[in-house]
Design an enzyme around this catalytic site. Structure first.
Site, PDB file in Angstrom:
ATOM      1  CE  LYS A   1      70.256  66.665  16.478  1.00  0.00           C
ATOM      2  NZ  LYS A   1      71.611  67.135  16.751  1.00  0.00           N
TER       3      LYS A   1
ATOM      4  NE  ARG B   1      73.257  61.547  15.518  1.00  0.00           N
ATOM      5  CZ  ARG B   1      72.564  62.104  16.514  1.00  0.00           C
ATOM      6  NH1 ARG B   1      71.292  61.876  16.680  1.00  0.00           N
ATOM      7  NH2 ARG B   1      73.172  62.924  17.344  1.00  0.00           N
TER       8      ARG B   1
ATOM      9  NE  ARG C   1      74.239  76.684  21.149  1.00  0.00           N
ATOM     10  CZ  ARG C   1      73.335  76.755  20.189  1.00  0.00           C
ATOM     11  NH1 ARG C   1      72.695  75.652  19.823  1.00  0.00           N
ATOM     12  NH2 ARG C   1      73.067  77.888  19.584  1.00  0.00           N
TER      13      ARG C   1
ATOM     14  NE  ARG D   1      73.846  63.462  26.322  1.00  0.00           N
ATOM     15  CZ  ARG D   1      73.296  63.853  25.169  1.00  0.00           C
ATOM     16  NH1 ARG D   1      72.116  64.456  25.187  1.00  0.00           N
ATOM     17  NH2 ARG D   1      73.906  63.643  24.036  1.00  0.00           N
TER      18      ARG D   1
ATOM     19  NE  ARG E   1      77.962  64.018  21.206  1.00  0.00           N
ATOM     20  CZ  ARG E   1      77.497  64.767  22.202  1.00  0.00           C
ATOM     21  NH1 ARG E   1      78.252  65.010  23.257  1.00  0.00           N
ATOM     22  NH2 ARG E   1      76.286  65.255  22.150  1.00  0.00           N
TER      23      ARG E   1
HETATM   24  P1  B4P Z   1      70.279  70.104  22.461  1.00  0.00           P
HETATM   25  O1  B4P Z   1      69.037  70.681  21.917  1.00  0.00           O
HETATM   26  O2  B4P Z   1      70.120  69.211  23.622  1.00  0.00           O
HETATM   27  O3  B4P Z   1      71.169  69.323  21.400  1.00  0.00           O
HETATM   28  P2  B4P Z   1      70.885  68.143  20.393  1.00  0.00           P
HETATM   29  O4  B4P Z   1      71.244  68.725  19.057  1.00  0.00           O
HETATM   30  O5  B4P Z   1      69.519  67.594  20.548  1.00  0.00           O
HETATM   31  O6  B4P Z   1      71.875  67.025  20.958  1.00  0.00           O
HETATM   32  P3  B4P Z   1      72.777  65.772  20.611  1.00  0.00           P
HETATM   33  O7  B4P Z   1      73.045  65.678  19.133  1.00  0.00           O
HETATM   34  O8  B4P Z   1      73.900  65.937  21.535  1.00  0.00           O
HETATM   35  O9  B4P Z   1      72.115  64.494  21.127  1.00  0.00           O
HETATM   36  P4  B4P Z   1      71.427  63.141  20.693  1.00  0.00           P
HETATM   37  O10 B4P Z   1      70.696  62.808  21.906  1.00  0.00           O
HETATM   38  O11 B4P Z   1      70.655  63.261  19.419  1.00  0.00           O
HETATM   39  O12 B4P Z   1      71.216  71.329  22.800  1.00  0.00           O
HETATM   40  C1  B4P Z   1      72.500  71.187  23.353  1.00  0.00           C
HETATM   41  C2  B4P Z   1      72.742  72.249  24.413  1.00  0.00           C
HETATM   42  O13 B4P Z   1      72.672  73.563  23.859  1.00  0.00           O
HETATM   43  C3  B4P Z   1      71.717  72.219  25.533  1.00  0.00           C
HETATM   44  O14 B4P Z   1      72.387  72.352  26.756  1.00  0.00           O
HETATM   45  C4  B4P Z   1      70.820  73.429  25.270  1.00  0.00           C
HETATM   46  O15 B4P Z   1      70.332  74.000  26.460  1.00  0.00           O
HETATM   47  C5  B4P Z   1      71.780  74.383  24.585  1.00  0.00           C
HETATM   48  N1  B4P Z   1      71.106  75.253  23.610  1.00  0.00           N
HETATM   49  C6  B4P Z   1      70.106  74.898  22.754  1.00  0.00           C
HETATM   50  N2  B4P Z   1      69.754  75.956  21.986  1.00  0.00           N
HETATM   51  C7  B4P Z   1      70.582  77.010  22.352  1.00  0.00           C
HETATM   52  C8  B4P Z   1      70.717  78.359  21.925  1.00  0.00           C
HETATM   53  N3  B4P Z   1      69.951  78.879  20.964  1.00  0.00           N
HETATM   54  N4  B4P Z   1      71.668  79.128  22.521  1.00  0.00           N
HETATM   55  C9  B4P Z   1      72.454  78.628  23.507  1.00  0.00           C
HETATM   56  N5  B4P Z   1      72.364  77.338  23.960  1.00  0.00           N
HETATM   57  C10 B4P Z   1      71.436  76.540  23.390  1.00  0.00           C
HETATM   58  O16 B4P Z   1      72.594  62.079  20.391  1.00  0.00           O
HETATM   59  C11 B4P Z   1      73.423  61.502  21.368  1.00  0.00           C
HETATM   60  C12 B4P Z   1      74.134  60.227  20.837  1.00  0.00           C
HETATM   61  O17 B4P Z   1      73.151  59.172  20.589  1.00  0.00           O
HETATM   62  C13 B4P Z   1      74.890  60.316  19.507  1.00  0.00           C
HETATM   63  O18 B4P Z   1      76.192  60.824  19.671  1.00  0.00           O
HETATM   64  C14 B4P Z   1      74.864  58.826  19.045  1.00  0.00           C
HETATM   65  O19 B4P Z   1      75.835  58.067  19.723  1.00  0.00           O
HETATM   66  C15 B4P Z   1      73.517  58.331  19.488  1.00  0.00           C
HETATM   67  N6  B4P Z   1      72.473  58.423  18.444  1.00  0.00           N
HETATM   68  C16 B4P Z   1      71.335  59.184  18.536  1.00  0.00           C
HETATM   69  N7  B4P Z   1      70.603  59.068  17.407  1.00  0.00           N
HETATM   70  C17 B4P Z   1      71.288  58.225  16.566  1.00  0.00           C
HETATM   71  C18 B4P Z   1      71.046  57.747  15.243  1.00  0.00           C
HETATM   72  N8  B4P Z   1      69.959  58.097  14.549  1.00  0.00           N
HETATM   73  N9  B4P Z   1      71.960  56.896  14.684  1.00  0.00           N
HETATM   74  C19 B4P Z   1      73.035  56.514  15.363  1.00  0.00           C
HETATM   75  N10 B4P Z   1      73.338  56.954  16.626  1.00  0.00           N
HETATM   76  C20 B4P Z   1      72.476  57.794  17.228  1.00  0.00           C
END
Ligand code: B4P
Length: 190
Positions: free
Chosen positions: A14, A89, A124, A134, A146
């Site tokens: 995302k 979420r 990943r 992190r 998670r």
């Molecule tokens: P990202 O793109 O970083 O992943 P994400 O889905 O955004 O991350 P996440 O869900 O962990 O984090 P968030 O900050 O929202 O990709 C992950 C990895 O994969 C990266 O290293 C990237 O390089 C790699 N990658 C991407 N695309 C790829 C591909 N095509 N092929 C290979 N590798 C690839 O949430 C963190 C925490 O914050 C939650 O657990 C919760 O505690 C809190 N939180 C956030 N929003 C909340 C909400 N609305 N309500 C309640 N809690 C919340």
């Protein structure tokens, strides 16, 4: 206004894809994960509450993230639109977002989900944990928590948008550019 919800489990890409979508469509990128991490870095009271839950892989309370989004919408009245990354979420967050959109005389254009298997997600996130610093990326049990939080509280949010006929999904495995192309096709068809 173009208001997109980018959806998917932790590590689905995302954050990665939001950065590219933001550039192409000139949107404001609102990542609740990034906003919370910035509160933690600033050592605010909100950050202290969030840190404990985030480090355990649990969701932070709805009112905390809804308040942050409300504030960001208010300080960006002239935006072309928003990309919501990691929000909503829970169904309560989705309902609150609809209300906030209505107050700002706009609406969510659509939700697009990135579909990725649990095995790929875990790989990943552990890889990112080697360099991100992190705490929530550095241990398989926290990653499992998670993914469990996602399955038990977040996955149902897709139904909320399906019932409004605003849901699309794309395969989130493969080359980042190819996934981006699929996402832009889905966005252009909204
Ligand atoms: P990202 O793109 O970083 O992943 P994400 O889905 O955004 O991350 P996440 O869900 O962990 O984090 P968030 O900050 O929202 O990709 C992950 C990895 O994969 C990266 O290293 C990237 O390089 C790699 N990658 C991407 N695309 C790829 C591909 N095509 N092929 C290979 N590798 C690839 O949430 C963190 C925490 O914050 C939650 O657990 C919760 O505690 C809190 N939180 C956030 N929003 C909340 C909400 N609305 N309500 C309640 N809690 C919340």
């Amino acid at each position: 206004m173009l208001n997109i919800v980018l959806f998917g489990p932790p590590g689905a890409g995302k954050g990665t894809q939001s950065a590219k979508i933001k550039e192409k469509y000139q949107l404001i990128h609102l990542s609740t994960g990034d906003l919370l991490r910035s509160e933690i870095a600033d050592g605010t009271e909100l950050g202290l509450t969030a840190k404990k839950l985030m480090d355990e892989g649990k969701l932070v309370p709805d009112e905390v993230v809804i308040g942050m989004i409300d504030h960001k919408l208010k300080v960006n009245p002239d935006a072309n639109g928003f990309i919501f990354d990691g929000f909503p979420r829970t169904v309560a967050q989705a309902e609150a977002l609809d209300k906030l959109m209505e107050e700002n005389s706009t609406a969510i254009s659509g939700m697009i989900a990135l579909e990725v298997s649990e095995e790929e997600l875990t790989g990943r996130l552990l890889k990112r944990g080697e360099t991100s610093g992190r705490p929530d990326d550095q241990n398989v049990d926290k990653i499992k928590t998670r993914i469990h939080e996602y399955e038990s509280k977040t996955a149902v949010v897709a139904n909320y948008y399906k019932s409004q006929d605003k849901f699309k999904s794309v395969n989130g495995i493969g080359d980042i550019e190819d996934i981006f192309n699929k996402l832009t096709k889905a966005i252009d068809a909204l």
